[in-house]
Design an enzyme around this catalytic site. Structure first.
Site, short mmCIF file in Angstrom:
data_model
loop_
_atom_site.label_atom_id
_atom_site.label_comp_id
_atom_site.label_asym_id
_atom_site.label_seq_id
_atom_site.Cartn_x
_atom_site.Cartn_y
_atom_site.Cartn_z
N HIS A 19 0.88 -1.15 0.07
CA HIS A 19 0.01 -0.01 0.06
C HIS A 19 0.82 1.06 -0.07
CE1 HIS A 19 -3.25 -2.67 2.27
NE2 HIS A 19 -3.53 -2.28 1.05
N LYS A 43 -16.34 -7.46 5.71
CA LYS A 43 -15.27 -7.74 6.32
C LYS A 43 -15.58 -7.25 7.88
CE LYS A 43 -12.21 -7.48 2.54
NZ LYS A 43 -10.95 -6.82 2.01
N ARG A 92 -2.34 -6.12 -8.36
CA ARG A 92 -1.16 -7.16 -7.73
C ARG A 92 -1.24 -8.45 -8.84
NH1 ARG A 92 -3.44 -8.00 -1.92
NH2 ARG A 92 -5.28 -7.47 -3.27
N SER A 130 -3.25 -7.76 2.97
CA SER A 130 -3.65 -7.47 4.21
C SER A 130 -4.22 -8.85 4.95
CB SER A 130 -4.77 -6.32 4.63
OG SER A 130 -4.07 -5.28 3.95
P1 ADP Z 1 -9.71 -3.25 -0.36
O1 ADP Z 1 -10.58 -3.72 0.82
O2 ADP Z 1 -10.76 -1.87 -0.72
O3 ADP Z 1 -9.43 -4.15 -1.45
P2 ADP Z 1 -7.04 -3.06 0.37
O4 ADP Z 1 -6.93 -2.41 1.68
O5 ADP Z 1 -6.85 -4.83 0.37
O6 ADP Z 1 -8.67 -2.34 0.16
O7 ADP Z 1 -6.45 -2.73 -0.87
C1 ADP Z 1 -6.44 -1.23 -1.30
C2 ADP Z 1 -5.67 -1.06 -2.75
O8 ADP Z 1 -4.16 -1.56 -2.34
C3 ADP Z 1 -6.36 -2.02 -3.67
O9 ADP Z 1 -6.04 -1.48 -4.98
C4 ADP Z 1 -5.34 -3.16 -3.62
O10 ADP Z 1 -5.57 -4.09 -4.98
C5 ADP Z 1 -4.25 -2.58 -3.43
N1 ADP Z 1 -2.84 -3.47 -2.60
C6 ADP Z 1 -3.10 -4.17 -1.80
N2 ADP Z 1 -2.09 -5.15 -1.48
C7 ADP Z 1 -0.96 -4.66 -2.43
C8 ADP Z 1 0.18 -4.73 -2.63
N3 ADP Z 1 1.01 -5.72 -1.97
N4 ADP Z 1 0.95 -4.11 -3.72
C9 ADP Z 1 0.12 -3.06 -4.54
N5 ADP Z 1 -1.19 -2.94 -4.24
C10 ADP Z 1 -1.84 -3.61 -3.14
#
Ligand code: ADP
Length: 163
Positions: A19, A43, A92, A130
């Site tokens: 992130h 969630k 990803r 996450s």
């Molecule tokens: P959501 O619950 O809205 O999917 P996340 O916190 O899981 O929120 O992810 C927010 C954004 O960050 C999403 O666009 C996700 O694809 C991106 N993201 C999550 N992990 C990574 C990572 N390791 N590298 C790049 N982008 C990521």
């Protein structure tokens, strides 16, 4: 030229290095980034919204170009209110794409001026999510190289407290 604001929405439960990388790279493309910490109704989060907001602030302590807010409502309406020109998201793997494409198209349907900009994650961090970080940490695996140091500390504390 008017300031270009991007909104970077996500649950960030917890914030990972993936992130942070997307936010940092986004700063090369936009003047300001508003990180919108979402309430995901599907969630139950491990961390409260305030804790997740603090994780973002802690990663950019001295950078006024990064702002953090909680988002309870509709992202497209929020983006319009804030005058954002884009949504910033990370990709990803192909499996992310299907959902992300649908979201981007829905958001543009709701607010025609809103584009979504996708940044491809670095290949060496594409397996980091996450949910997996939480699962590995719960099972005693080492996750401190996948999240910022202050997030690792918060995660260990939360799990010690029995969460
Ligand atoms: P959501 O619950 O809205 O999917 P996340 O916190 O899981 O929120 O992810 C927010 C954004 O960050 C999403 O666009 C996700 O694809 C991106 N993201 C999550 N992990 C990574 C990572 N390791 N590298 C790049 N982008 C990521």
């Amino acid at each position: 030229m008017p300031e270009r604001l991007a909104i970077c929405p996500g649950s960030f439960d917890p914030l990972t290095n993936g992130h942070v990388a997307i936010m940092r790279r986004g700063l090369a493309l936009f003047d300001r980034i508003l990180v919108a910490v979402t309430i995901n109704l599907k969630k139950t989060p491990l961390f409260t919204a305030e804790e997740r907001m603090e994780m973002v602030r802690g990663s950019f302590p001295d950078d006024p170009r990064i702002e953090v807010a909680q988002l309870d409502g509709l992202l497209a309406a929020y983006a319009r209110d804030k005058g954002a020109v884009a949504i910033l998201r990370g990709l990803r793997a192909p499996s992310d794409f299907e959902y992300e494409l649908q979201m981007a198209q829905m958001n543009r349907h709701l607010y025609r001026d809103l584009d979504t900009v996708f940044l491809a994650s670095d290949a060496d961090g594409s397996y980091v999510s996450s949910s997996l970080v939480k699962e590995v940490a719960r099972l005693g695996g080492y996750v401190d190289d996948m999240v910022p140091a202050h997030v690792a500390a918060a995660l260990h504390q939360k799990l010690r407290a029995g969460a």
